[in-house]
Write a protein that holds these residues in place. Structure first.
Motif, PDB file in Angstrom:
ATOM      1  N   ASN A 194       1.019  -1.088   0.305  1.00 29.83           N
ATOM      2  CA  ASN A 194       0.257   0.079   0.324  1.00 29.83           C
ATOM      3  C   ASN A 194       0.705   1.046   0.664  1.00 29.83           C
ATOM      4  O   ASN A 194       2.140   0.976   0.245  1.00 29.83           O
ATOM      5  N   VAL A 195       0.526   1.978  -0.358  1.00 31.45           N
ATOM      6  CA  VAL A 195       0.523   4.078  -0.341  1.00 31.45           C
ATOM      7  C   VAL A 195      -0.035   4.939   0.280  1.00 31.45           C
ATOM      8  O   VAL A 195      -1.501   4.873  -0.546  1.00 31.45           O
ATOM      9  N   MET A 196       0.562   5.220   1.119  1.00 27.11           N
ATOM     10  CA  MET A 196      -0.079   6.673   2.207  1.00 27.11           C
ATOM     11  C   MET A 196       0.122   7.690   1.895  1.00 27.11           C
ATOM     12  O   MET A 196       1.768   7.806   2.894  1.00 27.11           O
ATOM     13  N   ALA A 255       5.899  10.742   3.108  1.00 25.35           N
ATOM     14  CA  ALA A 255       5.360   9.302   2.888  1.00 25.35           C
ATOM     15  C   ALA A 255       4.460   8.779   4.297  1.00 25.35           C
ATOM     16  O   ALA A 255       5.618   8.099   5.065  1.00 25.35           O
ATOM     17  N   ARG A 256       3.432   8.736   4.684  1.00 27.48           N
ATOM     18  CA  ARG A 256       2.673   8.327   5.622  1.00 27.48           C
ATOM     19  C   ARG A 256       3.000   6.503   6.126  1.00 27.48           C
ATOM     20  O   ARG A 256       3.213   6.067   7.207  1.00 27.48           O
ATOM     21  N   HIS A 257       3.086   6.251   4.805  1.00 25.24           N
ATOM     22  CA  HIS A 257       3.657   4.716   4.585  1.00 25.24           C
ATOM     23  C   HIS A 257       3.398   4.175   3.465  1.00 25.24           C
ATOM     24  O   HIS A 257       3.093   4.972   2.001  1.00 25.24           O
ATOM     25  N   ALA A 258       4.228   3.090   2.899  1.00 18.41           N
ATOM     26  CA  ALA A 258       5.199   3.059   1.689  1.00 18.41           C
ATOM     27  C   ALA A 258       5.648   2.177   1.736  1.00 18.41           C
ATOM     28  O   ALA A 258       6.739   1.623   1.619  1.00 18.41           O
ATOM     29  N   VAL A 259       4.491   0.432   1.442  1.00 29.56           N
ATOM     30  CA  VAL A 259       5.592  -0.912   1.770  1.00 29.56           C
ATOM     31  C   VAL A 259       5.408  -1.773   0.432  1.00 29.56           C
ATOM     32  O   VAL A 259       3.639  -1.563   0.196  1.00 29.56           O
ATOM     33  N   ILE A 260       5.669  -2.757   0.301  1.00 28.92           N
ATOM     34  CA  ILE A 260       4.921  -4.431   0.067  1.00 28.92           C
ATOM     35  C   ILE A 260       6.347  -4.987   0.597  1.00 28.92           C
ATOM     36  O   ILE A 260       7.149  -5.678   1.208  1.00 28.92           O
ATOM     37  N   GLY A 261       4.660  -6.217   0.775  1.00 24.83           N
ATOM     38  CA  GLY A 261       5.257  -7.454   1.518  1.00 24.83           C
ATOM     39  C   GLY A 261       4.495  -8.259   0.823  1.00 24.83           C
ATOM     40  O   GLY A 261       3.865  -8.334  -0.258  1.00 24.83           O
ATOM     41  N   GLY A 290       5.244 -19.156  16.655  1.00 25.99           N
ATOM     42  CA  GLY A 290       6.825 -18.848  15.718  1.00 25.99           C
ATOM     43  C   GLY A 290       7.129 -17.011  16.997  1.00 25.99           C
ATOM     44  O   GLY A 290       6.876 -17.118  17.655  1.00 25.99           O
ATOM     45  N   ILE A 291       8.130 -16.340  15.735  1.00 26.30           N
ATOM     46  CA  ILE A 291       8.776 -15.465  15.281  1.00 26.30           C
ATOM     47  C   ILE A 291       8.044 -14.344  15.006  1.00 26.30           C
ATOM     48  O   ILE A 291       8.127 -14.913  14.036  1.00 26.30           O
ATOM     49  N   ALA A 292       8.351 -13.066  15.136  1.00 21.48           N
ATOM     50  CA  ALA A 292       7.215 -12.170  14.443  1.00 21.48           C
ATOM     51  C   ALA A 292       8.151 -10.729  15.148  1.00 21.48           C
ATOM     52  O   ALA A 292       7.586 -10.439  15.867  1.00 21.48           O
ATOM     53  N   ARG A 293       7.814  -9.849  13.882  1.00 22.92           N
ATOM     54  CA  ARG A 293       7.886  -8.212  14.119  1.00 22.92           C
ATOM     55  C   ARG A 293       6.691  -8.073  13.217  1.00 22.92           C
ATOM     56  O   ARG A 293       5.891  -8.329  12.243  1.00 22.92           O
ATOM     57  N   GLY A 294       5.533  -7.206  14.283  1.00 20.47           N
ATOM     58  CA  GLY A 294       4.562  -6.204  13.715  1.00 20.47           C
ATOM     59  C   GLY A 294       3.341  -5.589  14.404  1.00 20.47           C
ATOM     60  O   GLY A 294       3.807  -5.965  16.124  1.00 20.47           O
ATOM     61  N   HIS A 295       2.698  -5.664  14.105  1.00 22.87           N
ATOM     62  CA  HIS A 295       1.826  -5.358  15.344  1.00 22.87           C
ATOM     63  C   HIS A 295       1.101  -6.365  16.180  1.00 22.87           C
ATOM     64  O   HIS A 295       0.702  -7.285  15.906  1.00 22.87           O
ATOM     65  N   GLN A 298      -4.551  -2.738  14.699  1.00 20.74           N
ATOM     66  CA  GLN A 298      -5.572  -2.544  13.362  1.00 20.74           C
ATOM     67  C   GLN A 298      -3.944  -1.306  13.076  1.00 20.74           C
ATOM     68  O   GLN A 298      -3.535  -1.359  12.902  1.00 20.74           O
ATOM     69  N   GLU A 299      -3.508  -2.144  11.481  1.00 18.04           N
ATOM     70  CA  GLU A 299      -2.723  -1.245  10.330  1.00 18.04           C
ATOM     71  C   GLU A 299      -3.829   0.368  10.459  1.00 18.04           C
ATOM     72  O   GLU A 299      -4.990   0.247  10.117  1.00 18.04           O
ATOM     73  N   CYS A 300      -2.310   1.170  10.022  1.00 19.72           N
ATOM     74  CA  CYS A 300      -3.224   2.426  10.177  1.00 19.72           C
ATOM     75  C   CYS A 300      -4.225   2.445   7.970  1.00 19.72           C
ATOM     76  O   CYS A 300      -4.951   3.644   8.104  1.00 19.72           O
ATOM     77  N   TYR A 301      -4.048   1.181   7.337  1.00 22.90           N
ATOM     78  CA  TYR A 301      -4.422   1.412   6.399  1.00 22.90           C
ATOM     79  C   TYR A 301      -5.932   1.201   6.083  1.00 22.90           C
ATOM     80  O   TYR A 301      -7.171   2.071   5.588  1.00 22.90           O
TER      81      TYR A 301
END
Length: 358
Positions: A38-40, A65-71, A119-124, A133-136
């Motif tokens: 997403n791109v915000m 660029a509030r948020h610009a990611v690809i996953g 498992g192991i995670a980085r995230g919300h 909640q994701e900001c998007y």
């Protein structure tokens, strides 16, 4: 406000993004990874007055660029689930853009059964509904003002989650995690967090979280155990979105009177509402008005005889641009805090965002 209006021709020019991209790798379609992103892009406009006597300056207007990611995410066989996300982001109130591409999210989970992951995670993390909640995906552009004083948006550590559903509408979501502390390690400083949501009929969810934080506020090798918690309710049905939460806890990096940071108590709450209006037009498929009130007491047990309570009212609108995957959002963030002789009043803000995702 005139600066915001001059942006509208540019804002309305955005095109909708694709809903999903599947990468075909190997012969088994069940395990093809999914590519998303997403791109915000956001404009911040501030309305207020400088107060040199109290050392306050109204923030500068800016684009960011509030948020610009690809996953990418997917499954490896029947028992492994993975995901990773890379990009740039900045939060409201930040002094500028963070233009460095970083790993925003990453996870690998072993799922011995479909509704259980280890498992192991980085995230919300499940720091209440707002934490997950994701900001998007939120109705409003930004999370409540108080939220980030209760912890980081993304945590990194070991995690266990369970999402059993007993009927189509009734079930639970459980999350337990042991994460890096504020220094980015688990060497003494760490964060242990657990969250539980109960899903009920008619789109109702109730839940909350509790976390224990080990931190050295004075940088003197004396580590303190502090805690944070929340409780909330969410209802989503018939295009109506209602959500409210109460946060409380001890241990914040501030000194009020003789109260030490580790003993400082704070609480906060917000209530928000949004309503989806389907227009029937392809070019502008939906309109969503939304509103939120929040209150934050930064010194519940402060003994300095000062008022440490702040409040805001944020209202605005989201408009779909060509599809449900692209939108224009405009919010007005109004500072309701009363005038005080000893403290400057922070400026109001207008947020204008274009966002698109796939």
């Amino acid at each position: 406000m005139s600066r915001v209006l001059t942006l509208l021709p540019f804002l309305l020019a955005i095109q909708a993004a694709q809903a999903e991209i599947v990468v075909e790798i190997g012969d088994d379609e069940a395990y093809w990874p999914t590519l998303g992103g997403n791109v915000m892009l956001q404009y911040y406009h501030y309305l207020g007055e400088d107060d040199p006597d109290l050392g306050y300056c109204v923030p500068s207007n800016r684009f960011a660029a509030r948020h610009a990611v690809i996953g990418v995410n997917g499954e490896l066989g029947e028992y492994i689930e993975y995901g990773a996300e890379f990009g740039v982001a900045t939060c409201a109130g930040s002094g500028g853009d963070d233009a460095t591409v970083k790993n925003k999210e990453a996870e690998i989970f072993f799922k011995p059964i479909e509704w259980l992951g280890l498992g192991i995670a980085r995230g919300h993390v499940m720091r209440g509904f707002m934490g997950k909640q994701e900001c998007y995906d939120m109705p409003l552009c930004e999370k409540p003002h108080f939220f980030f004083t209760y912890g980081q948006c993304h945590m990194f550590g070991a995690q266990v989650w369970a999402k059993p559903m007993f009927t189509d509408e009734i079930g639970i979501s459980l999350e337990l995690g042991y994460y890096n502390g504020v220094a980015g390690t688990v060497d003494i400083e760490s964060n242990t967090l657990g969250g539980l949501w109960v899903h009920l009929p008619y789109g109702v969810t109730v839940g909350g979280h509790y976390e224990n934080v080990v931190v050295d506020y004075d940088f003197d090798g004396d580590y303190d155990d502090v805690w944070r918690a929340s409780a909330g309710l969410r209802w989503e049905q018939w295009g109506i979105h209602l959500q409210g939460e109460y946060y409380l806890g001890t241990g914040f990096n501030a000194n009020y009177g003789t109260v030490e940071p580790a003993d400082l108590e704070r609480n906060a709450y917000y209530v928000q509402a949004a309503y989806d209006i389907l227009t029937g037009f392809d070019v502008l498929p939906y309109v969503q008005p939304h509103i939120r009130y929040e209150s934050y007491d930064q010194g519940v047990n402060a003994d300095d005889d000062l008022d440490h309570t702040y409040s805001w009212l944020t209202a605005g609108i989201s408009v779909g641009l060509g599809s449900s995957d692209a939108a224009l959002k405009i919010d007005y963030d109004y500072n309701l805090t009363e005038e005080r002789d000893y403290e400057a009043k922070a400026a109001d803000a207008i947020y204008v965002r274009l966002q698109a995702g796939f």
